[in-house]
Design a protein around this motif. Structure first.
Motif, PDB file in Angstrom:
ATOM      1  N   HIS A 102     -34.736  30.163  -4.068  1.00 37.42           N
ATOM      2  CA  HIS A 102     -34.318  28.856  -3.843  1.00 37.42           C
ATOM      3  C   HIS A 102     -33.533  28.252  -2.825  1.00 37.42           C
ATOM      4  N   LYS A 103     -32.530  29.039  -2.150  1.00 39.57           N
ATOM      5  CA  LYS A 103     -31.639  28.929  -1.312  1.00 39.57           C
ATOM      6  C   LYS A 103     -31.704  29.833  -0.060  1.00 39.57           C
ATOM      7  N   PHE A 104     -31.472  29.553   1.055  1.00 42.81           N
ATOM      8  CA  PHE A 104     -31.291  30.543   2.031  1.00 42.81           C
ATOM      9  C   PHE A 104     -30.082  30.271   2.953  1.00 42.81           C
ATOM     10  N   VAL A 105     -29.181  31.455   3.330  1.00 45.26           N
ATOM     11  CA  VAL A 105     -27.817  31.284   3.869  1.00 45.26           C
ATOM     12  C   VAL A 105     -27.895  32.149   5.058  1.00 45.26           C
ATOM     13  N   VAL A 106     -27.791  31.463   6.294  1.00 47.89           N
ATOM     14  CA  VAL A 106     -27.446  32.280   7.318  1.00 47.89           C
ATOM     15  C   VAL A 106     -25.983  32.838   7.543  1.00 47.89           C
ATOM     16  N   SER A 107     -25.940  34.269   7.420  1.00 46.39           N
ATOM     17  CA  SER A 107     -24.738  34.595   7.124  1.00 46.39           C
ATOM     18  C   SER A 107     -23.604  34.599   8.701  1.00 46.39           C
ATOM     19  N   LYS A 108     -24.375  34.229   9.743  1.00 45.58           N
ATOM     20  CA  LYS A 108     -23.610  34.126  10.991  1.00 45.58           C
ATOM     21  C   LYS A 108     -23.127  32.643  10.958  1.00 45.58           C
ATOM     22  N   ASP A 109     -23.583  31.933  10.109  1.00 46.46           N
ATOM     23  CA  ASP A 109     -23.378  30.543  10.288  1.00 46.46           C
ATOM     24  C   ASP A 109     -22.202  30.176   9.395  1.00 46.46           C
ATOM     25  N   SER A 156     -20.796  26.743   2.212  1.00 49.95           N
ATOM     26  CA  SER A 156     -21.144  25.913   1.362  1.00 49.95           C
ATOM     27  C   SER A 156     -21.516  26.795   0.067  1.00 49.95           C
ATOM     28  N   VAL A 157     -21.583  28.158  -0.050  1.00 52.13           N
ATOM     29  CA  VAL A 157     -21.586  29.003  -1.230  1.00 52.13           C
ATOM     30  C   VAL A 157     -20.359  29.637  -1.560  1.00 52.13           C
ATOM     31  N   SER A 158     -19.299  29.361  -0.903  1.00 54.63           N
ATOM     32  CA  SER A 158     -17.780  29.820  -1.428  1.00 54.63           C
ATOM     33  C   SER A 158     -17.877  29.863  -2.756  1.00 54.63           C
ATOM     34  N   ASN A 159     -17.221  30.919  -3.538  1.00 57.56           N
ATOM     35  CA  ASN A 159     -17.078  31.117  -4.968  1.00 57.56           C
ATOM     36  C   ASN A 159     -18.220  30.471  -5.832  1.00 57.56           C
ATOM     37  N   TYR A 174     -18.886  38.065   2.028  1.00 59.01           N
ATOM     38  CA  TYR A 174     -19.967  37.831   1.192  1.00 59.01           C
ATOM     39  C   TYR A 174     -19.131  38.025  -0.032  1.00 59.01           C
ATOM     40  N   ILE A 175     -18.305  38.984  -0.204  1.00 60.84           N
ATOM     41  CA  ILE A 175     -17.055  38.641  -1.361  1.00 60.84           C
ATOM     42  C   ILE A 175     -16.723  37.497  -1.812  1.00 60.84           C
ATOM     43  N   SER A 176     -16.487  36.658  -0.663  1.00 65.16           N
ATOM     44  CA  SER A 176     -15.660  35.418  -0.874  1.00 65.16           C
ATOM     45  C   SER A 176     -16.657  34.287  -1.556  1.00 65.16           C
ATOM     46  N   THR A 177     -18.089  34.558  -1.536  1.00 63.21           N
ATOM     47  CA  THR A 177     -18.968  33.941  -2.163  1.00 63.21           C
ATOM     48  C   THR A 177     -19.256  34.109  -3.592  1.00 63.21           C
ATOM     49  N   LEU A 178     -18.381  35.181  -4.112  1.00 65.87           N
ATOM     50  CA  LEU A 178     -18.622  35.475  -5.665  1.00 65.87           C
ATOM     51  C   LEU A 178     -17.889  34.634  -6.345  1.00 65.87           C
ATOM     52  N   ARG A 179     -18.142  34.313  -7.649  1.00 64.45           N
ATOM     53  CA  ARG A 179     -17.084  33.314  -8.673  1.00 64.45           C
ATOM     54  C   ARG A 179     -16.069  34.187  -9.148  1.00 64.45           C
ATOM     55  N   LEU A 180     -15.294  33.670 -10.053  1.00 65.95           N
ATOM     56  CA  LEU A 180     -14.526  34.395 -10.935  1.00 65.95           C
ATOM     57  C   LEU A 180     -15.384  35.401 -11.606  1.00 65.95           C
ATOM     58  N   ASP A 181     -14.804  36.681 -11.738  1.00 71.24           N
ATOM     59  CA  ASP A 181     -15.685  37.837 -12.220  1.00 71.24           C
ATOM     60  C   ASP A 181     -16.985  38.152 -11.770  1.00 71.24           C
ATOM     61  N   GLY A 182     -17.148  37.580 -10.513  1.00 73.10           N
ATOM     62  CA  GLY A 182     -18.549  37.904  -9.946  1.00 73.10           C
ATOM     63  C   GLY A 182     -18.460  39.377  -9.446  1.00 73.10           C
ATOM     64  N   THR A 183     -19.776  39.989  -9.392  1.00 73.96           N
ATOM     65  CA  THR A 183     -19.866  41.426  -8.834  1.00 73.96           C
ATOM     66  C   THR A 183     -20.912  41.351  -7.796  1.00 73.96           C
ATOM     67  N   LEU A 227     -10.801  40.572  -3.376  1.00 72.91           N
ATOM     68  CA  LEU A 227     -11.405  40.949  -4.735  1.00 72.91           C
ATOM     69  C   LEU A 227     -10.253  40.569  -5.696  1.00 72.91           C
ATOM     70  N   ILE A 228      -9.020  40.564  -5.533  1.00 69.51           N
ATOM     71  CA  ILE A 228      -7.886  40.365  -6.286  1.00 69.51           C
ATOM     72  C   ILE A 228      -7.943  38.667  -6.533  1.00 69.51           C
ATOM     73  N   ALA A 229      -8.182  37.808  -5.605  1.00 65.03           N
ATOM     74  CA  ALA A 229      -7.926  36.463  -5.975  1.00 65.03           C
ATOM     75  C   ALA A 229      -8.978  35.678  -6.828  1.00 65.03           C
ATOM     76  N   LYS A 230     -10.054  36.593  -7.314  1.00 69.04           N
ATOM     77  CA  LYS A 230     -11.068  35.960  -8.229  1.00 69.04           C
ATOM     78  C   LYS A 230     -11.438  37.093  -9.281  1.00 69.04           C
ATOM     79  N   ARG A 231     -10.652  38.293  -9.248  1.00 71.20           N
ATOM     80  CA  ARG A 231     -10.953  39.149 -10.210  1.00 71.20           C
ATOM     81  C   ARG A 231     -12.365  39.717  -9.998  1.00 71.20           C
TER      82      ARG A 231
END
Length: 346
Positions: free
Chosen positions: A220-227, A233-236, A254-263, A281-285
């Motif tokens: 559904h979405k596409f993210v250019v990781s170098k941009d 736009s997909v932080s947390n 990439y870890i920064s794009t995970l929500r709280l308790d994301g894996t 990792l610590i910031a959002k478990r």
């Protein structure tokens, strides 16, 4: 013993060549399968080049096997002659440890027996699916639906189950936000499965040229990781990231794009340890985990899901004598998305 024909690597880094060898006769609990198609996995290339160490030669690779049952042992109850069947990455395990008892043979305490290049429980070395037939104990044989295109089923036995298992383990469900890193043999199956489960699917890529392919597969979405703006736009944002990349990389963005308790689940094996800043990792478990293939029960569940939802791999069917050229193309990622051998050409 019965005669078999295949293709084998006679020594490390040697081209694969025709190879005659012997399979065991069908025992009371065994199933013999005429192999019709076999997927070509990147791990086949790693093994024939001994990049992981411990390779045994001559080696007949191949652990994405589909075909038709031609003989069954006296005590076999789940298969009959004429059934379609599949064999994945395992052909045996101890079958008595806690993991095996839970249907998690891939994590067998004594180590599962690989479909090729491994020592079986009887001391013999296993030969894989680049061959015309195989004999496997019934517990490690899978049912394949007649509704599916058999050639496109073959890669499900490795690429499919490797991506299905973490989606199930982390309970991916309708409405969850799932990202996939890497759009190759594993990644394209992760996209298809997550979309079929009703998830919102995003593909991370370093190349904007892959957006059309990602969307065609169900993203559904596409993210250019170098941009950087695209990444912001997909932080947390994501509940789960399926990381299929085998290149050395910095995981921190990439870890920064995970929500709280994301894996983030790691499926690829980079040659060097990935980089990561612990604070992310610590910031959002958040969590980083790993996953192997699936057990036999879970693999059958996946195949049944594929039959119900018409999910199959995208493949390029090749002749057996094209295998060495296919390996060179695979190194360049020049395939969408999995080579499959037609064993009628052996």
């Amino acid at each position: 013993m019965s005669e078999a024909k295949g293709y084998a690597a006679p020594a490390v880094n040697a081209p694969l060549v025709p190879f005659d060898f012997q399979r065991r006769e069908v025992g009371a609990h065994d199933v013999r399968i005429e192999i019709l198609f076999c997927g070509v996995c990147h791990s086949d290339l790693h093994q024939v080049r001994d990049e992981w160490g411990g390779s045994v030669f001559p080696m007949v690779p191949g652990h994405e096997i589909v075909g038709r049952v031609t003989e069954v042992g006296a005590h076999v109850k789940g298969f009959k002659v004429g059934d379609l069947a599949g064999v994945g990455c395992m052909v045996n395990s101890c079958q008595h440890c806690p993991e095996c008892n839970e249907g998690l043979e891939q994590y067998c305490d004594e180590g599962f027996v690989g479909t090729y290049g491994a020592q079986d429980r009887d001391g013999t070395v296993t030969y894989g699916g680049y061959s015309n037939h195989i004999v496997v104990t019934e517990k490690f044989v899978l049912h394949v639906s007649e509704k599916l295109d058999l050639a496109r089923v073959a890669p499900l036995l490795c690429a499919g189950i490797t991506t299905w298992s973490p989606l199930r383990q982390w309970n991916a469900k309708a409405g969850d936000r799932v990202a996939v890193m890497g759009l190759g043999g594993l990644g394209h199956m992760a996209v298809k499965f997550a979309a079929a489960l009703g998830c919102e699917v995003t593909v991370f890529s370093t190349s904007p040229n892959k957006e059309a392919d990602a969307k065609a597969l169900g993203a559904h979405k596409f993210v250019v990781s170098k941009d950087q703006e695209s990444m912001k736009s997909v932080s947390n944002y994501f509940d789960l990231i399926i990381n299929t990349v085998s290149a050395t990389m910095d995981l921190t963005p990439y870890i920064s794009t995970l929500r709280l308790d994301g894996t983030m689940v790691l499926l690829g094996v980079p040659p060097e340890a990935p980089q990561l800043h612990a604070f992310n990792l610590i910031a959002k478990r958040r969590r980083i985990a790993g996953s192997l293939i699936g057990g036999i029960k879970e693999t059958q569940e996946m195949l049944d899901f594929c039959a119900e939802h018409n999910v199959m791999s995208d493949v390029e069917i090749i002749r057996m004598d094209y295998i060495n050229e296919a390996y060179e193309r695979m190194l360049k990622s020049d395939v969408k998305y999995r080579f499959v051998l037609d064993l009628a050409t052996i």
